[in-house]
Design an enzyme around this catalytic site. Structure first.
Site, PDB file in Angstrom:
ATOM      1  CB  SER A 134      46.437  36.901  40.956  1.00  0.00           C
ATOM      2  OG  SER A 134      46.877  36.807  39.635  1.00  0.00           O
ATOM      3  CG  ASP A 140      43.039  36.819  39.006  1.00  0.00           C
ATOM      4  OD1 ASP A 140      44.067  36.149  38.181  1.00  0.00           O
ATOM      5  OD2 ASP A 140      42.972  38.032  38.959  1.00  0.00           O
TER       6      ASP A 140
END
Length: 479
Positions: A103, A259
């Site tokens: 992420s 992401d």
């Protein structure tokens, strides 16, 4: 020395530094365990695997794939994708999935988000603990042969590009073709939005053009994040977007994390729109659609979300359900209540029409449709959904989180005996049914010696008073 997987496999996902914590050997063991614990018991003959733009992704995908196929399960690799792109593939292919991403974490990190077929979550209580336990056994026993399984033959590997299907699927859920022309600045942060935005909002996937003038910021995929961290939750990472919106006289700005499963919004002045306001805006659109179809809508929100969210949605005819922070909890509640929508203060937005999973891109389409479907600027819309004053999340480093929490609990129980107190997720104290109106939540971090405080009140003076009082209690250690 073998890594202790408890250090990197937490409540929701896998996250660690590469290669000392998350190495190919670890990836292979987790793949083998995932195939045995999740895929095989479900009768799933294949697992879909994707990765973000981090340099370590392909090698870890190869290792994970080797572990899965050794257990006799096929692997469908979809290559570069956003996390919600992986969820779409899991839902469309009805296959368990693994997304390799860390992420917004720095470049040295990578991780794995796992899901069951149909993008259903795999968390600590829904299989992740068992995956960790089996993977640890495989790592601890060097003599274990990962290809030694009851399967008649190893699984196969195929490569499929699902980006165009993902873009078409999202376009089919929200029609923005007829809105007024909008100029939108998009900051991809060198993350996966640089891959998905041209497909969904542009014509890269072969879809018809939309009435959008997209101004790109940092669309080059680069897992070293050369411009700024791909974490829009930190205000400093929104500075370039805010400046660009004003410079280009744009109608709004969108910022995605690494992401691209979270989407943050700024208005035409470059001012951030709170995720709670976005939750209310999108939630009202989904509620209206449910009511028009003759169904009774339910919306999920976590306990950090503004009280404006349940206030507005209940007034519109929805049932609202309050839940703990975290995607595995939200997704479970979404499925249990057949909820049409769910929102979190962290800018995760969940949709029943998207396999009960979170997708920042679909939320962005809703914001564009709402803004472009009427003549007013985004700042005016956001003001309608932001009637209260919030502190934002404030972190305090403490030696003893439990003791600090108990100090706060005792002080407020004595000072406000009519307040509501619950322990759904940390400590929540609410004086919302009395005057003055305020509430706060204090909860411990899962990974650091931190207490996180969120405060909301009907006016700024009260919010500041409660905020400062609680912080003083938290940060004053017992003598």
């Amino acid at each position: 020395m073998t890594i202790d997987l408890a250090r990197i496999i937490k409540a929701y996902d896998v996250r660690g530094t590469v290669p000392d914590q998350l190495s190919p050997d670890v990836g292979r063991a987790i793949g083998a365990a995932f195939a045995r614990v999740v895929a095989a018991p479900e009768g799933a003959g294949r697992v879909v695997v994707g990765h973000d733009m981090r340099d370590s992704g392909p090698e870890l995908v190869d290792a994970f794939t080797a572990g899965v196929t050794a257990a006799g399960v096929d692997v469908v690799r979809i290559g570069l994708c956003s996390t919600d792109g992986l969820y779409h593939a899991s839902g469309a292919l009805e296959a368990p999935g693994a997304m390799f991403t860390a992420s917004h974490n720095p470049a040295v990190y990578n991780g794995i988000k796992l899901c069951r077929a149909g993008a259903r979550p795999v968390g600590q209580d829904t299989g992740l603990a068992e995956v960790r336990e089996l993977a640890q056994r495989l790592l601890d026993d060097p003599s274990a042969n990962l290809s030694d399984d009851d399967a008649a033959a190893p699984g196969t590997v195929s490569d499929v590009d699902t980006l165009a299907d993902y873009a078409a699927f999202l376009r089919g859920l929200v029609d923005v073709s007829g809105i007024r022309p909008l100029k939108v600045v998009v900051d991809a942060g060198n993350g996966m939005a640089g891959h998905t935005v041209p497909a969904v909002l542009g014509t890269a996937a072969g879809l018809p053009p939309l009435p959008l003038d997209v101004v790109p910021l940092y669309f080059e995929l680069d897992g070293s994040f050369p411009n700024h961290e791909a974490n829009p939750l930190d205000p400093k990472n929104l500075e370039d977007l805010r400046a660009a919106v004003v410079e280009h006289d744009a109608d709004l700005g969108l910022a995605f994390d690494g992401d691209a499963d979270r989407c943050f919004v700024v208005d035409e002045h470059g001012d951030p729109v709170s995720p709670s306001a976005v939750t209310a805006l999108v939630g009202l659109r989904e509620v209206a659609k449910e009511l028009e179809a003759g169904r009774t809508p339910t919306v999920i929100h976590n306990l950090i979300t503004s009280r404006a969210v349940p206030d507005l949605l209940q007034a519109a005819g929805a049932t609202t359900v309050r839940t703990r922070v975290g995607h595995s909890f939200i997704k479970a509640q979404m499925a249990q209540h057949d909820a049409v929508f769910g929102g979190e203060h962290s800018a995760h937005y969940y949709f029943r029409d998207f396999f009960f999973a979170d997708t920042g891109m679909l939320a962005a389409l809703h914001v564009l449709a709402a803004l472009g479907g009427q003549p007013h600027p985004l700042s005016a819309l956001a003001e309608m959904y932001s009637p209260y004053v919030a502190s934002g999340e404030l972190n305090s480093t403490v030696a003893d989180a439990a003791a600090a929490t108990e100090r706060v609990r005792d002080a407020y129980a004595a000072a406000y005996p009519d307040a509501d107190v619950d322990a759904l997720d940390g400590l929540t104290v609410a004086h919302w049914d009395g005057h003055p109106q305020w509430w706060f939540n204090l909860r411990a971090s899962n990974t650091e010696p931190l207490l996180r405080l969120n405060v909301e009140a009907a006016d700024e003076d009260i919010m500041i008073k409660v905020r400062d009082d609680v912080l003083s209690l938290v940060r004053t250690e017992d003598a």
